[in-house]
Design a protein around this motif. Sequence first.
Motif, PDB file in Angstrom:
ATOM      1  N   ALA A 133       0.748  -1.192  -0.083  1.00 36.08           N
ATOM      2  CA  ALA A 133      -0.079  -0.088   0.054  1.00 36.08           C
ATOM      3  C   ALA A 133       0.739   1.172   0.053  1.00 36.08           C
ATOM      4  N   GLU A 134       2.092   1.266   0.550  1.00 33.71           N
ATOM      5  CA  GLU A 134       2.989   2.317   0.733  1.00 33.71           C
ATOM      6  C   GLU A 134       3.530   2.796  -0.601  1.00 33.71           C
ATOM      7  N   GLU A 135       3.822   1.716  -1.477  1.00 38.91           N
ATOM      8  CA  GLU A 135       4.257   1.883  -2.849  1.00 38.91           C
ATOM      9  C   GLU A 135       3.147   2.511  -3.711  1.00 38.91           C
ATOM     10  N   LEU A 136       1.978   2.040  -3.606  1.00 40.37           N
ATOM     11  CA  LEU A 136       0.770   2.835  -4.157  1.00 40.37           C
ATOM     12  C   LEU A 136       0.714   4.048  -3.685  1.00 40.37           C
ATOM     13  N   GLU A 137       0.687   4.377  -2.356  1.00 39.91           N
ATOM     14  CA  GLU A 137       0.400   5.550  -2.068  1.00 39.91           C
ATOM     15  C   GLU A 137       1.546   6.656  -2.735  1.00 39.91           C
ATOM     16  N   ARG A 138       2.754   6.243  -2.759  1.00 36.31           N
ATOM     17  CA  ARG A 138       3.788   6.898  -3.204  1.00 36.31           C
ATOM     18  C   ARG A 138       3.558   7.436  -4.676  1.00 36.31           C
ATOM     19  N   VAL A 139       3.290   6.432  -5.551  1.00 34.75           N
ATOM     20  CA  VAL A 139       3.045   6.975  -7.044  1.00 34.75           C
ATOM     21  C   VAL A 139       1.701   7.765  -6.946  1.00 34.75           C
ATOM     22  N   LEU A 140       0.469   7.590  -6.003  1.00 36.57           N
ATOM     23  CA  LEU A 140      -0.371   8.522  -6.009  1.00 36.57           C
ATOM     24  C   LEU A 140       0.137   9.776  -5.521  1.00 36.57           C
ATOM     25  N   ALA A 141       1.020   9.931  -4.718  1.00 39.67           N
ATOM     26  CA  ALA A 141       1.273  11.174  -4.221  1.00 39.67           C
ATOM     27  C   ALA A 141       2.066  12.053  -5.567  1.00 39.67           C
ATOM     28  N   MET A 142       2.807  11.113  -6.303  1.00 35.63           N
ATOM     29  CA  MET A 142       3.564  11.648  -7.406  1.00 35.63           C
ATOM     30  C   MET A 142       2.576  12.230  -8.645  1.00 35.63           C
ATOM     31  N   GLY A 143       1.122  11.776  -8.484  1.00 37.86           N
ATOM     32  CA  GLY A 143       0.386  12.266  -9.467  1.00 37.86           C
ATOM     33  C   GLY A 143      -0.112  11.260 -10.570  1.00 37.86           C
ATOM     34  N   MET A 144       0.065  10.369 -10.085  1.00 36.18           N
ATOM     35  CA  MET A 144      -0.229   8.894 -11.104  1.00 36.18           C
ATOM     36  C   MET A 144      -1.493   8.888 -11.363  1.00 36.18           C
ATOM     37  N   ALA A 145      -2.425   8.967 -10.673  1.00 36.38           N
ATOM     38  CA  ALA A 145      -3.928   8.828 -11.014  1.00 36.38           C
ATOM     39  C   ALA A 145      -4.467   9.980 -11.844  1.00 36.38           C
ATOM     40  N   GLU A 146      -3.892  11.124 -11.745  1.00 28.82           N
ATOM     41  CA  GLU A 146      -4.168  12.360 -12.530  1.00 28.82           C
ATOM     42  C   GLU A 146      -3.316  12.140 -14.074  1.00 28.82           C
ATOM     43  N   GLY A 147      -2.298  11.604 -13.909  1.00 30.42           N
ATOM     44  CA  GLY A 147      -1.467  11.370 -15.057  1.00 30.42           C
ATOM     45  C   GLY A 147      -1.982  10.304 -15.986  1.00 30.42           C
ATOM     46  N   ILE A 148      -2.438   9.103 -15.512  1.00 34.02           N
ATOM     47  CA  ILE A 148      -3.123   8.248 -16.555  1.00 34.02           C
ATOM     48  C   ILE A 148      -4.415   8.571 -16.922  1.00 34.02           C
ATOM     49  N   GLN A 149      -5.110   9.469 -16.049  1.00 33.17           N
ATOM     50  CA  GLN A 149      -6.408   9.841 -16.938  1.00 33.17           C
ATOM     51  C   GLN A 149      -6.216  10.659 -17.918  1.00 33.17           C
ATOM     52  N   GLY A 150      -5.203  11.796 -17.827  1.00 35.21           N
ATOM     53  CA  GLY A 150      -4.827  12.419 -19.031  1.00 35.21           C
ATOM     54  C   GLY A 150      -4.185  11.523 -20.215  1.00 35.21           C
ATOM     55  N   SER A 151      -3.367  10.726 -19.730  1.00 33.92           N
ATOM     56  CA  SER A 151      -2.849   9.965 -20.907  1.00 33.92           C
ATOM     57  C   SER A 151      -3.865   9.043 -21.466  1.00 33.92           C
ATOM     58  N   PHE A 152      -4.655   8.481 -21.079  1.00 31.99           N
ATOM     59  CA  PHE A 152      -5.370   7.413 -21.525  1.00 31.99           C
ATOM     60  C   PHE A 152      -6.642   8.402 -22.174  1.00 31.99           C
ATOM     61  N   GLY A 153      -6.974   9.144 -21.833  1.00 32.24           N
ATOM     62  CA  GLY A 153      -7.965  10.253 -22.514  1.00 32.24           C
ATOM     63  C   GLY A 153      -7.582  10.788 -23.862  1.00 32.24           C
ATOM     64  N   GLN A 154      -6.354  10.430 -24.256  1.00 30.44           N
ATOM     65  CA  GLN A 154      -5.896  10.791 -25.630  1.00 30.44           C
ATOM     66  C   GLN A 154      -6.018   9.717 -26.610  1.00 30.44           C
ATOM     67  N   MET A 155      -6.634   8.807 -26.270  1.00 28.49           N
ATOM     68  CA  MET A 155      -6.592   7.544 -26.923  1.00 28.49           C
ATOM     69  C   MET A 155      -7.883   7.666 -28.004  1.00 28.49           C
ATOM     70  N   ASP A 156      -8.857   8.652 -27.588  1.00 25.51           N
ATOM     71  CA  ASP A 156     -10.043   8.595 -28.485  1.00 25.51           C
ATOM     72  C   ASP A 156      -9.675   9.376 -29.748  1.00 25.51           C
ATOM     73  N   ALA A 157      -8.679  10.568 -29.544  1.00 25.98           N
ATOM     74  CA  ALA A 157      -8.483  11.103 -30.946  1.00 25.98           C
ATOM     75  C   ALA A 157      -7.783  10.147 -31.901  1.00 25.98           C
ATOM     76  N   LEU A 158      -6.872   9.304 -31.451  1.00 25.54           N
ATOM     77  CA  LEU A 158      -6.216   8.383 -32.441  1.00 25.54           C
ATOM     78  C   LEU A 158      -6.951   7.380 -32.860  1.00 25.54           C
ATOM     79  N   LEU A 159      -8.034   6.784 -32.020  1.00 28.00           N
ATOM     80  CA  LEU A 159      -9.080   5.851 -32.628  1.00 28.00           C
ATOM     81  C   LEU A 159     -10.134   6.563 -33.655  1.00 28.00           C
ATOM     82  N   ALA A 160     -10.119   7.829 -33.618  1.00 29.32           N
ATOM     83  CA  ALA A 160     -10.822   8.629 -34.371  1.00 29.32           C
ATOM     84  C   ALA A 160     -10.152   8.898 -35.741  1.00 29.32           C
ATOM     85  N   GLY A 161      -8.901   8.627 -35.818  1.00 32.83           N
ATOM     86  CA  GLY A 161      -8.161   9.051 -36.637  1.00 32.83           C
ATOM     87  C   GLY A 161      -7.537  10.423 -36.929  1.00 32.83           C
ATOM     88  N   ALA A 162      -7.452  11.200 -35.715  1.00 29.68           N
ATOM     89  CA  ALA A 162      -7.226  12.553 -35.508  1.00 29.68           C
ATOM     90  C   ALA A 162      -5.341  12.504 -36.019  1.00 29.68           C
TER      91      ALA A 162
END
Length: 162
Positions: A133-162
């Motif tokens: 749990a400490e390792e998880l908390e460490r990456v969460l404190a580094m902004g991982m949850a927000e980072g992956i939301q932003g990252s994976f949110g970019q996939m739609d445009a690629l699938l649409a051919g943008a």
Amino acid sequence: MTVISTTPDPATGTLTLVAEFSAPPKDVWRLWADPRLLERWWGPPTYPATFREYEFTVGGEARYHMTGPDGSRSNGFWRLTALDEPRSLEFEDGFADQDGNPTASLPTSSTRVDFDEVPAGTRMTIVFRYDTAEELERVLAMGMAEGIQGSFGQMDALLAGA
């Protein structure tokens, strides 16, 4: 937006992301399999990734870096442990030094990605599993949850051919 949920679970040391796409699993799989497409979404929008090495086979490795707005680089690696095209993939994901070698001082996750066909297209579920749990908390404190939301949110445009 593509991302439906991002759920940390300290009790299991996991961070789970669920996203849906209006594309078949084979098309979503391709965004993982092709390193040039992967570079267009792996990493938050302001931290694009560059894959220097990418061997998309079981036992294969990837070496990459993300470049921040100030030019700084964060290095990472993958070790692919399972591939079941186009249903799932598994890999170790971690931080690396400037040469791409794993950094023991930062957490590594065992990551599983599942691609399930749904009436609208594909539901992708990603589980990042940490040893503690400490390792998880460490990456969460580094902004991982927000980072992956932003990252994976970019996939739609690629699938649409943008």
